[in-house]
Design a protein around this motif. Structure first.
Motif, PDB file in Angstrom:
ATOM      1  N   ASN A 251      54.675  38.121  74.744  1.00 30.92           N
ATOM      2  CA  ASN A 251      54.000  39.410  74.579  1.00 30.92           C
ATOM      3  C   ASN A 251      54.521  40.323  73.481  1.00 30.92           C
ATOM      4  O   ASN A 251      54.012  41.427  73.331  1.00 30.92           O
ATOM      5  N   ALA A 252      55.540  39.947  72.744  1.00 28.83           N
ATOM      6  CA  ALA A 252      56.088  40.863  71.734  1.00 28.83           C
ATOM      7  C   ALA A 252      55.057  41.128  70.639  1.00 28.83           C
ATOM      8  O   ALA A 252      54.383  40.223  70.178  1.00 28.83           O
ATOM      9  N   THR A 253      54.987  42.374  70.254  1.00 30.23           N
ATOM     10  CA  THR A 253      54.053  42.752  69.197  1.00 30.23           C
ATOM     11  C   THR A 253      54.806  42.958  67.890  1.00 30.23           C
ATOM     12  O   THR A 253      56.028  43.152  67.882  1.00 30.23           O
ATOM     13  N   THR A 254      54.079  42.939  66.822  1.00 26.87           N
ATOM     14  CA  THR A 254      54.670  43.177  65.513  1.00 26.87           C
ATOM     15  C   THR A 254      55.263  44.581  65.447  1.00 26.87           C
ATOM     16  O   THR A 254      56.304  44.786  64.821  1.00 26.87           O
ATOM     17  N   GLU A 255      54.640  45.531  66.120  1.00 27.18           N
ATOM     18  CA  GLU A 255      55.146  46.900  66.115  1.00 27.18           C
ATOM     19  C   GLU A 255      56.519  46.978  66.769  1.00 27.18           C
ATOM     20  O   GLU A 255      57.405  47.685  66.285  1.00 27.18           O
ATOM     21  N   GLU A 256      56.716  46.263  67.881  1.00 26.68           N
ATOM     22  CA  GLU A 256      58.024  46.263  68.537  1.00 26.68           C
ATOM     23  C   GLU A 256      59.092  45.662  67.624  1.00 26.68           C
ATOM     24  O   GLU A 256      60.207  46.176  67.538  1.00 26.68           O
ATOM     25  N   ILE A 257      58.732  44.596  66.955  1.00 24.02           N
ATOM     26  CA  ILE A 257      59.676  43.955  66.034  1.00 24.02           C
ATOM     27  C   ILE A 257      59.978  44.888  64.872  1.00 24.02           C
ATOM     28  O   ILE A 257      61.141  45.053  64.479  1.00 24.02           O
ATOM     29  N   ASP A 258      58.972  45.539  64.330  1.00 30.36           N
ATOM     30  CA  ASP A 258      59.176  46.472  63.225  1.00 30.36           C
ATOM     31  C   ASP A 258      60.020  47.674  63.655  1.00 30.36           C
ATOM     32  O   ASP A 258      60.862  48.153  62.894  1.00 30.36           O
TER      33      ASP A 258
ATOM     34  N   ILE B  82      69.942  37.704  55.785  1.00 27.64           N
ATOM     35  CA  ILE B  82      68.733  38.282  56.376  1.00 27.64           C
ATOM     36  C   ILE B  82      68.366  37.546  57.663  1.00 27.64           C
ATOM     37  O   ILE B  82      67.982  38.168  58.654  1.00 27.64           O
ATOM     38  N   LYS B  83      68.519  36.236  57.674  1.00 25.99           N
ATOM     39  CA  LYS B  83      68.235  35.471  58.891  1.00 25.99           C
ATOM     40  C   LYS B  83      69.178  35.872  60.020  1.00 25.99           C
ATOM     41  O   LYS B  83      68.751  36.020  61.165  1.00 25.99           O
ATOM     42  N   SER B  84      70.438  36.099  59.719  1.00 27.77           N
ATOM     43  CA  SER B  84      71.382  36.491  60.767  1.00 27.77           C
ATOM     44  C   SER B  84      71.041  37.877  61.313  1.00 27.77           C
ATOM     45  O   SER B  84      71.176  38.130  62.508  1.00 27.77           O
ATOM     46  N   TYR B  85      70.583  38.782  60.453  1.00 30.11           N
ATOM     47  CA  TYR B  85      70.158  40.098  60.929  1.00 30.11           C
ATOM     48  C   TYR B  85      68.928  39.984  61.822  1.00 30.11           C
ATOM     49  O   TYR B  85      68.795  40.705  62.813  1.00 30.11           O
TER      50      TYR B  85
ATOM     51  N   ARG C  55      59.469  38.518  59.965  1.00 25.78           N
ATOM     52  CA  ARG C  55      59.278  39.932  59.615  1.00 25.78           C
ATOM     53  C   ARG C  55      60.385  40.421  58.682  1.00 25.78           C
ATOM     54  O   ARG C  55      60.125  41.152  57.741  1.00 25.78           O
ATOM     55  N   TRP C  56      61.637  40.013  58.924  1.00 26.34           N
ATOM     56  CA  TRP C  56      62.735  40.403  58.044  1.00 26.34           C
ATOM     57  C   TRP C  56      62.541  39.794  56.661  1.00 26.34           C
ATOM     58  O   TRP C  56      62.815  40.439  55.657  1.00 26.34           O
ATOM     59  N   GLN C  57      62.109  38.542  56.607  1.00 30.79           N
ATOM     60  CA  GLN C  57      61.896  37.907  55.313  1.00 30.79           C
ATOM     61  C   GLN C  57      60.794  38.603  54.533  1.00 30.79           C
ATOM     62  O   GLN C  57      60.914  38.805  53.322  1.00 30.79           O
ATOM     63  N   VAL C  58      59.728  38.974  55.213  1.00 35.39           N
ATOM     64  CA  VAL C  58      58.635  39.689  54.549  1.00 35.39           C
ATOM     65  C   VAL C  58      59.133  41.036  54.027  1.00 35.39           C
ATOM     66  O   VAL C  58      58.798  41.435  52.909  1.00 35.39           O
ATOM     67  N   GLU C  59      59.941  41.713  54.803  1.00 36.74           N
ATOM     68  CA  GLU C  59      60.462  43.021  54.412  1.00 36.74           C
ATOM     69  C   GLU C  59      61.385  42.929  53.190  1.00 36.74           C
ATOM     70  O   GLU C  59      61.330  43.766  52.291  1.00 36.74           O
ATOM     71  N   PHE C  60      62.223  41.895  53.147  1.00 45.36           N
ATOM     72  CA  PHE C  60      63.245  41.824  52.112  1.00 45.36           C
ATOM     73  C   PHE C  60      62.903  40.912  50.945  1.00 45.36           C
ATOM     74  O   PHE C  60      63.648  40.872  49.964  1.00 45.36           O
TER      75      PHE C  60
END
Length: 114
Positions: free
Chosen positions: A95-102, A38-41, A12-17
């Motif tokens: 169970n983690a969702t993309t929304e929780e990660i975002d 970005i990977k460390s974040y 998700r971080w890679q997609v964002e950045f």
């Protein structure tokens, strides 16, 4: 089999950045930053999600609600920390969702701006 929470956070971080990490467009960020900073974040975000859930589960088990810290809770959580972290990690790996990660990414980015 689903990917782990950490792997999904990294993605998700890679997609964002990715659009920002093009040296032709941005003089500050480049492709290697996706694998480095970005990977460390992303790893920090996944650990933050797990720790927050572990604390919430421990508070509910001890007090029945998730209100603040107390000396009793600090002792209890210190003694049972690994158990709660393992349970939270198992929960999120399934169970983690993309929304929780975002949402966690948004918290991290807001902290950068403070």
């Amino acid at each position: 089999m689903r990917k782990s929470l950490t792997a999904r956070c990294i993605r998700r971080w890679q997609v964002e950045f990715k659009p920002l990490c093009d040296s032709a467009k941005n003089p500050y960020w480049c492709k290697r930053d996706l694998r480095g900073y970005i990977k460390s974040y992303a790893i920090a975000s996944s650990e933050s999600i797990v720790c927050r859930r572990a604390e919430k589960m421990a508070k509910i088990n001890l007090f029945g609600h998730e209100l603040g810290w107390s000396p009793e809770f600090a002792d209890y959580f210190y003694k049972n920390r690994e158990k709660y972290l393992e349970d939270a990690r198992k929960h999120f790996n399934k169970n983690a969702t993309t929304e929780e990660i975002d949402d966690e990414m948004e918290r991290e980015l807001e902290a950068w701006n403070d």
